[in-house]
Write a protein that holds these residues in place. Structure first.
Motif, mmCIF file in Angstrom:
data_model
loop_
_atom_site.group_PDB
_atom_site.id
_atom_site.type_symbol
_atom_site.label_atom_id
_atom_site.label_comp_id
_atom_site.label_asym_id
_atom_site.label_seq_id
_atom_site.Cartn_x
_atom_site.Cartn_y
_atom_site.Cartn_z
ATOM 1 N N VAL A 190 0.836 -1.213 0.000
ATOM 2 C CA VAL A 190 0.000 0.000 0.000
ATOM 3 C C VAL A 190 0.865 1.255 0.000
ATOM 4 C CG1 VAL A 190 -1.633 1.337 1.384
ATOM 5 C CG2 VAL A 190 -1.992 -1.112 1.061
ATOM 6 N N LEU A 191 1.905 1.271 0.845
ATOM 7 C CA LEU A 191 2.733 2.463 0.981
ATOM 8 C C LEU A 191 3.618 2.728 -0.236
ATOM 9 C CD1 LEU A 191 3.879 2.496 4.706
ATOM 10 C CD2 LEU A 191 2.111 3.850 3.598
ATOM 11 N N CYS A 192 3.993 1.698 -0.954
ATOM 12 C CA CYS A 192 4.894 1.888 -2.096
ATOM 13 C C CYS A 192 4.273 2.788 -3.176
ATOM 14 C CB CYS A 192 5.297 0.533 -2.667
ATOM 15 S SG CYS A 192 6.698 0.655 -3.787
ATOM 16 N N PRO A 193 3.099 2.466 -3.707
ATOM 17 C CA PRO A 193 2.540 3.382 -4.718
ATOM 18 C C PRO A 193 2.149 4.742 -4.151
ATOM 19 C CG PRO A 193 1.021 1.569 -4.309
ATOM 20 C CD PRO A 193 2.283 1.269 -3.553
ATOM 21 N N LEU A 194 1.674 4.756 -2.885
ATOM 22 C CA LEU A 194 1.323 6.039 -2.277
ATOM 23 C C LEU A 194 2.565 6.907 -2.103
ATOM 24 C CD1 LEU A 194 -1.266 5.031 0.483
ATOM 25 C CD2 LEU A 194 -1.707 6.200 -1.683
ATOM 26 N N GLY A 195 3.641 6.318 -1.621
ATOM 27 C CA GLY A 195 4.883 7.064 -1.415
ATOM 28 C C GLY A 195 5.480 7.566 -2.708
ATOM 29 N N VAL A 196 5.509 6.718 -3.722
ATOM 30 C CA VAL A 196 6.056 7.127 -5.018
ATOM 31 C C VAL A 196 5.171 8.207 -5.640
ATOM 32 C CG1 VAL A 196 6.527 6.342 -7.374
ATOM 33 C CG2 VAL A 196 7.269 4.961 -5.423
ATOM 34 N N GLY A 197 3.870 8.043 -5.544
ATOM 35 C CA GLY A 197 2.955 9.062 -6.063
ATOM 36 C C GLY A 197 3.123 10.387 -5.355
ATOM 37 N N TYR A 198 3.230 10.325 -4.028
ATOM 38 C CA TYR A 198 3.447 11.548 -3.244
ATOM 39 C C TYR A 198 4.750 12.224 -3.653
ATOM 40 C CZ TYR A 198 4.781 14.478 0.682
ATOM 41 O OH TYR A 198 5.201 15.537 1.446
ATOM 42 N N ALA A 199 5.816 11.446 -3.739
ATOM 43 C CA ALA A 199 7.132 12.011 -4.040
ATOM 44 C C ALA A 199 7.179 12.652 -5.420
ATOM 45 C CB ALA A 199 8.204 10.926 -3.928
ATOM 46 N N LEU A 200 6.493 12.074 -6.380
ATOM 47 C CA LEU A 200 6.614 12.556 -7.757
ATOM 48 C C LEU A 200 5.523 13.530 -8.194
ATOM 49 C CD1 LEU A 200 7.686 9.237 -9.502
ATOM 50 C CD2 LEU A 200 9.141 11.078 -8.621
ATOM 51 N N LEU A 201 4.345 13.457 -7.600
ATOM 52 C CA LEU A 201 3.226 14.290 -8.074
ATOM 53 C C LEU A 201 2.996 15.563 -7.272
ATOM 54 C CD1 LEU A 201 0.657 11.486 -8.945
ATOM 55 C CD2 LEU A 201 2.215 12.696 -10.486
ATOM 56 N N THR A 202 3.204 15.507 -5.964
ATOM 57 C CA THR A 202 2.901 16.696 -5.152
ATOM 58 C C THR A 202 3.757 17.912 -5.495
ATOM 59 O OG1 THR A 202 4.306 15.930 -3.330
ATOM 60 C CG2 THR A 202 1.950 15.400 -3.222
ATOM 61 N N PRO A 203 5.027 17.760 -5.892
ATOM 62 C CA PRO A 203 5.785 18.962 -6.266
ATOM 63 C C PRO A 203 5.166 19.715 -7.442
ATOM 64 C CG PRO A 203 7.289 17.174 -5.830
ATOM 65 C CD PRO A 203 5.914 16.586 -5.828
ATOM 66 N N TRP A 204 4.621 18.980 -8.394
ATOM 67 C CA TRP A 204 3.985 19.652 -9.546
ATOM 68 C C TRP A 204 2.719 20.367 -9.119
ATOM 69 C CZ3 TRP A 204 6.609 20.663 -13.683
ATOM 70 C CH2 TRP A 204 7.709 19.872 -13.981
ATOM 71 N N TYR A 205 1.967 19.794 -8.195
ATOM 72 C CA TYR A 205 0.765 20.447 -7.689
ATOM 73 C C TYR A 205 1.144 21.726 -6.937
ATOM 74 C CZ TYR A 205 -3.563 21.296 -5.181
ATOM 75 O OH TYR A 205 -4.692 21.889 -4.679
ATOM 76 N N ARG A 206 2.164 21.647 -6.102
ATOM 77 C CA ARG A 206 2.623 22.832 -5.364
ATOM 78 C C ARG A 206 3.048 23.938 -6.327
ATOM 79 N NH1 ARG A 206 6.699 21.271 -0.580
ATOM 80 N NH2 ARG A 206 6.438 23.481 -0.151
ATOM 81 N N TYR A 207 3.763 23.564 -7.376
ATOM 82 C CA TYR A 207 4.223 24.549 -8.359
ATOM 83 C C TYR A 207 3.031 25.231 -9.025
ATOM 84 C CZ TYR A 207 6.437 26.506 -12.491
ATOM 85 O OH TYR A 207 6.861 27.362 -13.475
ATOM 86 N N ARG A 208 1.991 24.469 -9.285
ATOM 87 C CA ARG A 208 0.803 25.012 -9.945
ATOM 88 C C ARG A 208 0.033 25.969 -9.028
ATOM 89 N NH1 ARG A 208 -4.172 23.108 -9.771
ATOM 90 N NH2 ARG A 208 -5.591 23.869 -11.334
ATOM 91 N N VAL A 209 0.044 25.701 -7.733
ATOM 92 C CA VAL A 209 -0.768 26.473 -6.782
ATOM 93 C C VAL A 209 -0.041 27.701 -6.242
ATOM 94 C CG1 VAL A 209 -1.840 26.378 -4.487
ATOM 95 C CG2 VAL A 209 -2.182 24.521 -6.104
ATOM 96 N N HIS A 210 1.215 27.548 -5.853
ATOM 97 C CA HIS A 210 1.925 28.627 -5.163
ATOM 98 C C HIS A 210 2.215 29.794 -6.098
ATOM 99 C CE1 HIS A 210 3.502 26.059 -1.604
ATOM 100 N NE2 HIS A 210 2.289 25.732 -1.940
ATOM 101 N N ARG A 211 1.885 30.987 -5.632
ATOM 102 C CA ARG A 211 2.119 32.221 -6.384
ATOM 103 C C ARG A 211 2.598 33.292 -5.424
ATOM 104 N NH1 ARG A 211 0.856 29.411 -10.171
ATOM 105 N NH2 ARG A 211 -0.604 29.763 -11.838
#
Length: 176
Positions: free
Chosen positions: A69-90
């Motif tokens: 369970v943690l493997c796909p969640l961890g990899v998804g978190y590590a790789l996807l959340t930075p792009w979301y942060r970049y899109r939101v933060h201004r």
């Protein structure tokens, strides 16, 4: 190692009803790689420890399902959340205030009028230095705490602090 980044034209800030600029400037794109590296440095050791412990003979039976369970969640978190942060933060440094938008699910829009600024700080940790980035912290006497804009190009952050310092000094007002 110098980084050349193509800067997109910065849109003119559009004031809201109170006259404060809406943040329109994005962070440097290298912030995505900085955040990804931070995430990987946290997620990888946890997954490696679970993978090393799971095959041991005395390991609990629930360790493999937890790893699965943690493997796909961890990899998804590590790789996807930075792009979301970049899109939101201004961020924006307008004529009378510094504004920043951040947040995951709840967006926080902070406006700091120049008359309320007490200190301006620049921070560069080891990973930030590796990516040529800085964080600028604008501190006031507010109970809400400082406004931090992390993920700025180092040169831009230095110029921003210098410019804001001159503009605040020129006000000749005590914001207390």
């Amino acid at each position: 190692m110098p980084h050349e980044t193509r800067q997109r034209p910065v849109p003119e800030p559009v004031p809201d009803a109170l006259g404060a600029p809406r943040p329109a400037r994005r962070l440097d794109r290298r912030a995505v790689y900085w955040w990804t590296t931070q995430n990987v440095l946290v997620v990888a050791p946890v997954l490696a420890a679970l993978a090393a412990l799971a095959p041991l003979p005395d390991a609990p039976s629930w360790l493999w399902p937890v790893f699965a369970v943690l493997c796909p969640l961890g990899v998804g978190y590590a790789l996807l959340t930075p792009w979301y942060r970049y899109r939101v933060h201004r961020w924006e440094a307008g004529d009378a205030a510094v504004c920043a938008v951040s947040g995951w699910f709840v967006r926080e829009w902070r406006v700091v009028p120049f008359t309320r600024i007490q200190t301006l700080d620049t921070k560069r940790g080891p990973l930030m230095q590796l990516f040529g980035l800085s964080a600028v912290t604008v501190t006031t006497a507010s109970a809400a705490g400082p406004v931090t804009i992390a993920g700025l190009d180092d040169t831009l952050a230095t110029e921003m602090v210098r410019d804001l310092t001159e503009r605040v000094r020129a006000l000749r007002e005590d914001g207390t």
